[in-house]
Design an enzyme around this catalytic site. Structure first.
Site, PDB file in Angstrom:
ATOM      1  CG  HIS A  52      -0.223   0.368   2.505  1.00 43.86           C
ATOM      2  ND1 HIS A  52       0.498  -0.570   3.207  1.00 43.86           N
ATOM      3  CD2 HIS A  52      -0.104   1.533   3.194  1.00 43.86           C
ATOM      4  CE1 HIS A  52       1.015   0.006   4.284  1.00 43.86           C
ATOM      5  NE2 HIS A  52       0.670   1.287   4.292  1.00 43.86           N
ATOM      6  NE  ARG A  53       6.235   2.847   3.204  1.00 47.65           N
ATOM      7  CZ  ARG A  53       6.094   3.825   4.106  1.00 47.65           C
ATOM      8  NH1 ARG A  53       5.240   3.707   5.091  1.00 47.65           N
ATOM      9  NH2 ARG A  53       6.818   4.910   4.019  1.00 47.65           N
TER      10      ARG A  53
END
Length: 382
Positions: free
Chosen positions: A208-209
């Site tokens: 998700h980063r």
């Protein structure tokens, strides 16, 4: 005469990980806790099942923060918090970690001369490209009490010139969060069975980063490596909405073929999946801590980390690309013996009593001239 909010400790947060890590502290504070959610990660689920799962009351929500750029988030939350704390000043402010919500809460506490407690102080990646690094450094400078999770965090703070009397090594609240929310064995077996999974027979991945999702080349590399792993061992991927949007925008949907893609899960469900995974592959900071409590190996897909304690035994750090598969194969080759070894090791993040230590520290910073009738007694609920 004091209002009810004059007797409270404001817990300012804005994301699900903060709710998870501060849940036990909020429960310990009981009626003294005034939870303010800036809405950084707000969605409808937060006001329903997720809060019920953590056994938390509905927070006060701010508006106009979620979905905004970083500077707008901080400015909007700062203005709203300042207005609220001017009208109803709390006895102290608690923030956790390095989010924009935590920075906003810290700045308002400092501006209003309200004692500030920073939970999870002293984390450092030394990566200036990481916005969270700037947030955590500023918060540590402003905090009156810095709750360092580990002795290493304390050492980093001392090296930066933070006075020793402001620092307390408390452990990390993630330990009690995992222990409190990991479902019982029978329920875990039911969850795995519902997905057709066998214990120690799959890889659990999360991505998700921004460094892995905003660049299509990096995202393609990560998904390509996970896809290669899935050809020999099943890969379960709870797909973050932000990541799903980036995959669609970059035309990478086909790279999910062969993986078991599921919706984001409740916290307990995720812990159940993590507890029985042969390996985790993730770019999450929290997962780096959780795997040390669960005794599972982890490949961390990031340029840098602020949690080096996990890397002595539990984790390896790799950049997007072939290193993911290489590290995964290396850890999977350790087999049952490697899993037993990790399960036998204590977490470097403490003994599961961090929240109680932090609650006791809060009572020490309540202003000495506060009338006793204005302080919940005891502040820490039984």
């Amino acid at each position: 005469m004091t209002s009810s909010t004059d007797r409270t400790v404001a817990v300012v947060l804005g994301t699900r990980p903060e709710l998870v890590k501060l849940a036990e502290l909020i429960r310990l504070l009981g009626p003294a806790a005034r939870v303010v959610h800036t809405g950084q990660h707000y969605d409808d689920a937060l006001s329903g099942a997720f809060l019920d799962e953590l056994r938390l009351p509905e927070p006060e929500y701010l508006t106009g923060v979620g979905g905004q750029p970083r500077a707008v988030q901080v400015a909007a939350a700062l203005a709203a918090l300042d207005e609220r704390f001017a009208a109803e000043p709390p006895l102290a402010v608690v923030v956790q970690g390095d989010t924009n919500a935590a920075l906003s809460g810290a700045l308002v506490a400092n501006a209003r001369s309200i004692p500030l407690i920073h939970v999870e102080a002293g984390l450092r990646s030394h990566d200036r490209a990481m916005p969270e690094e700037h947030n955590r450094v500023v918060i540590d400078r402003l905090a009156d009490v810095l709750c360092a999770a580990t002795p290493q965090n304390r050492a980093l703070l001392l090296a930066e010139g933070v006075s020793d009397e402001r620092i307390a090594v408390t452990g990390n609240t993630v330990v009690e969060a995992v222990r409190d929310n990991l479902p019982p064995r029978r329920e875990r077996a039911r969850l795995l069975g519902g997905l057709g999974l066998e214990a120690d027979g799959y890889v659990l991945a999360t991505v998700h980063r921004p460094e892995n999702t905003d660049d299509p080349a990096a995202l393609s590399a990560v998904l390509g490596e996970l896809g290669a792993i899935s050809r020999t061992l099943r890969v379960v991927l709870p797909l973050h909405p932000r990541t799903a949007a980036r995959i669609e925008a970059a035309g990478l949907r086909s790279l999910l073929d062969g993986m078991t893609v599921i919706d984001p899960t409740a916290y307990g469900t995720f812990l159940a999946l993590a507890r029985h995974a042969a390996l985790l592959v993730s770019d999450s900071g929290g997962v780096q801590e959780e795997t040390t409590v669960l005794g599972r190996p982890l490949v961390v897909v990031r340029r840098s980390t602020e949690r080096p304690e996990a890397f002595a035994d539990f984790a390896e750090l790799v950049a997007p690309g072939p290193g993911i598969g290489e590290a995964a194969r290396r850890r999977l080759a350790e087999g049952p013996r490697g899993l037993r070894r990790l399960a036998s090791l204590p977490s470097p993040y403490g003994d599961g009593t961090a929240s109680r230590r932090i609650a006791e520290l809060i009572t020490r910073v309540i202003p000495s001239d506060t009338p006793r009738t204005a302080v919940p007694g005891p502040l820490v609920a039984a």
